[in-house]
Design an enzyme around this catalytic site. Sequence first.
Site, PDB file in Angstrom:
ATOM      1  N   TYR A 157       1.779 -10.936  -8.524  1.00  0.00           N
ATOM      2  CA  TYR A 157       2.206 -12.267  -8.600  1.00  0.00           C
ATOM      3  C   TYR A 157       3.582 -12.245  -9.319  1.00  0.00           C
ATOM      4  O   TYR A 157       4.690 -12.619  -8.622  1.00  0.00           O
ATOM      5  CB  TYR A 157       1.483 -13.188  -9.866  1.00  0.00           C
ATOM      6  CG  TYR A 157       1.876 -14.678  -9.863  1.00  0.00           C
ATOM      7  CD1 TYR A 157       1.746 -15.554  -9.183  1.00  0.00           C
ATOM      8  CD2 TYR A 157       2.389 -14.758 -11.039  1.00  0.00           C
ATOM      9  CE1 TYR A 157       2.094 -16.819  -9.107  1.00  0.00           C
ATOM     10  CE2 TYR A 157       3.027 -16.402 -11.168  1.00  0.00           C
ATOM     11  CZ  TYR A 157       2.963 -17.161 -10.571  1.00  0.00           C
ATOM     12  OH  TYR A 157       3.092 -18.458 -10.448  1.00  0.00           O
ATOM     13  N   ALA A 158       3.750 -11.292 -10.420  1.00  0.00           N
ATOM     14  CA  ALA A 158       5.208 -10.978 -10.814  1.00  0.00           C
ATOM     15  C   ALA A 158       6.255 -10.456  -9.939  1.00  0.00           C
ATOM     16  O   ALA A 158       7.430 -10.963  -9.823  1.00  0.00           O
ATOM     17  CB  ALA A 158       5.081 -10.306 -12.143  1.00  0.00           C
ATOM     18  N   LYS A 161       7.316 -13.275  -7.192  1.00  0.00           N
ATOM     19  CA  LYS A 161       8.067 -14.171  -8.081  1.00  0.00           C
ATOM     20  C   LYS A 161       9.527 -13.560  -8.086  1.00  0.00           C
ATOM     21  O   LYS A 161      10.482 -14.130  -8.233  1.00  0.00           O
ATOM     22  CB  LYS A 161       7.639 -14.709  -9.204  1.00  0.00           C
ATOM     23  CG  LYS A 161       6.303 -15.330  -9.088  1.00  0.00           C
ATOM     24  CD  LYS A 161       6.675 -16.691  -8.002  1.00  0.00           C
ATOM     25  CE  LYS A 161       5.438 -17.673  -7.890  1.00  0.00           C
ATOM     26  NZ  LYS A 161       5.700 -18.661  -6.984  1.00  0.00           N
TER      27      LYS A 161
HETATM   28  P1  NAD Z   1      -1.534 -25.449  -7.484  1.00  0.00           P
HETATM   29  O1  NAD Z   1      -2.534 -24.269  -7.283  1.00  0.00           O
HETATM   30  O2  NAD Z   1      -1.652 -26.516  -8.456  1.00  0.00           O
HETATM   31  O3  NAD Z   1      -0.805 -25.748  -6.302  1.00  0.00           O
HETATM   32  C1  NAD Z   1      -0.244 -24.971  -5.227  1.00  0.00           C
HETATM   33  C2  NAD Z   1      -0.504 -25.526  -3.998  1.00  0.00           C
HETATM   34  O4  NAD Z   1      -0.217 -24.609  -2.777  1.00  0.00           O
HETATM   35  C3  NAD Z   1      -1.842 -26.067  -3.491  1.00  0.00           C
HETATM   36  O5  NAD Z   1      -1.997 -27.180  -3.014  1.00  0.00           O
HETATM   37  C4  NAD Z   1      -2.465 -24.912  -2.473  1.00  0.00           C
HETATM   38  O6  NAD Z   1      -3.474 -25.512  -1.377  1.00  0.00           O
HETATM   39  C5  NAD Z   1      -0.919 -24.730  -1.726  1.00  0.00           C
HETATM   40  N1  NAD Z   1      -0.990 -23.590  -1.118  1.00  0.00           N
HETATM   41  C6  NAD Z   1      -1.395 -22.188  -1.656  1.00  0.00           C
HETATM   42  N2  NAD Z   1      -1.587 -21.303  -0.415  1.00  0.00           N
HETATM   43  C7  NAD Z   1      -0.831 -22.084   0.563  1.00  0.00           C
HETATM   44  C8  NAD Z   1      -0.265 -21.945   1.960  1.00  0.00           C
HETATM   45  N3  NAD Z   1      -0.510 -20.352   2.257  1.00  0.00           N
HETATM   46  N4  NAD Z   1       0.206 -22.678   2.488  1.00  0.00           N
HETATM   47  C9  NAD Z   1       0.434 -23.774   2.225  1.00  0.00           C
HETATM   48  N5  NAD Z   1      -0.015 -24.461   1.076  1.00  0.00           N
HETATM   49  C10 NAD Z   1      -0.510 -23.534   0.254  1.00  0.00           C
HETATM   50  O7  NAD Z   1      -0.042 -24.706  -8.241  1.00  0.00           O
HETATM   51  P2  NAD Z   1       1.147 -25.246  -9.226  1.00  0.00           P
HETATM   52  O8  NAD Z   1       0.592 -24.759 -10.552  1.00  0.00           O
HETATM   53  O9  NAD Z   1       1.371 -26.551  -8.655  1.00  0.00           O
HETATM   54  O10 NAD Z   1       2.362 -24.104  -8.606  1.00  0.00           O
HETATM   55  C11 NAD Z   1       3.195 -24.362  -7.804  1.00  0.00           C
HETATM   56  C12 NAD Z   1       4.363 -23.416  -7.698  1.00  0.00           C
HETATM   57  O11 NAD Z   1       4.914 -23.295  -8.841  1.00  0.00           O
HETATM   58  C13 NAD Z   1       3.436 -21.976  -7.325  1.00  0.00           C
HETATM   59  O12 NAD Z   1       4.484 -21.306  -6.463  1.00  0.00           O
HETATM   60  C14 NAD Z   1       3.415 -21.248  -8.453  1.00  0.00           C
HETATM   61  O13 NAD Z   1       3.326 -19.870  -8.437  1.00  0.00           O
HETATM   62  C15 NAD Z   1       4.713 -21.768  -9.181  1.00  0.00           C
HETATM   63  N6  NAD Z   1       4.242 -21.663 -10.746  1.00  0.00           N
HETATM   64  C16 NAD Z   1       3.328 -22.422 -11.437  1.00  0.00           C
HETATM   65  C17 NAD Z   1       3.251 -22.228 -12.812  1.00  0.00           C
HETATM   66  C18 NAD Z   1       2.448 -23.080 -13.579  1.00  0.00           C
HETATM   67  O14 NAD Z   1       2.252 -22.658 -14.680  1.00  0.00           O
HETATM   68  N7  NAD Z   1       1.390 -23.658 -13.100  1.00  0.00           N
HETATM   69  C19 NAD Z   1       4.119 -21.374 -13.571  1.00  0.00           C
HETATM   70  C20 NAD Z   1       5.063 -20.742 -12.549  1.00  0.00           C
HETATM   71  C21 NAD Z   1       5.366 -20.925 -11.366  1.00  0.00           C
END
Ligand code: NAD
Length: 248
Positions: A157-158, A161
């Site tokens: 994941y890191a 990103k």
């Molecule tokens: P989440 O899991 O709640 O939502 C992610 C969404 O992406 C889901 O609806 C999922 O169905 C969709 N998804 C997954 N694979 C997919 C694909 N191949 N095609 C289309 N859609 C797809 O996650 P979140 O917490 O809302 O995270 C959103 C973004 O923010 C991500 O990129 C995550 O890595 C990043 N992020 C989140 C956090 C956190 O703490 N929540 C921290 C840093 C970065």
Amino acid sequence: MSELLNDKTALITGAARGIGKQIALLFAREGANIAFTDLEDNELSQATLSEIAALGVQVRFYASDASDFDAAHQVVEAVVRDFGHLDILVNNAGITRDTLLLRMTEQQWDQVIQINLKSAFNFTHAAAPVLMRQRSGSIISLSSVVGINGNAGQANYAASKAGIIALTKSVAKEFGGRNVRCNAIAPGFILTDMTKALPEETLKQFVTMIPMRRGGEPEEVAKVALFLASDLSSYVSGQVIQVNGAMA
Ligand code: NAD
């Protein structure tokens, strides 16, 4: 009150829930028409569709796997056809498959790189010609604090990103001359389904590492996305903005 995104069309990937959904809702409140994707057409995506439509903007949902190169190009084509133009792209779709490196399978590595990093390439590749022809546009990609600092148990994941950051800085340099901006947001610990899946103990530990003593709300990430999408950031490109309650 003036709306920051009037007459703009925004495409947000993986926005049926979580951070993507809050970005879509905030952009819609600021007057943008919304195109969003997620893997499946189900109750979640339909609920998000209805919530956005209730704000009185144009909205469409496209069931699509962001990691599929051809499918991403088809979505962008459909958005331009359905909305007439595209102004803002948010590369938000992402997953975690956490485990220590020595236990990590090849599949866990490949899946995370494919979905987190390749999806951002796919949509940037598909949207860039449209934005460059218009000579305006904003691309925003979701990175993470762990893409900057690394994290034990999240090497895949890191790395994905960190790749988002290098992709962002490179395309900002390539597209700058056409007035297309490209920035990344690096959230810290945000309270969504992704982080709620973590064990209770890990959740508590995370909060003790955050000087602001709480996880962030998805809306707090959306507000930074709004800044980057709008003219408020008209001379900001190639940057990574951390949204992390001062977590190092
Ligand atoms: P989440 O899991 O709640 O939502 C992610 C969404 O992406 C889901 O609806 C999922 O169905 C969709 N998804 C997954 N694979 C997919 C694909 N191949 N095609 C289309 N859609 C797809 O996650 P979140 O917490 O809302 O995270 C959103 C973004 O923010 C991500 O990129 C995550 O890595 C990043 N992020 C989140 C956090 C956190 O703490 N929540 C921290 C840093 C970065």
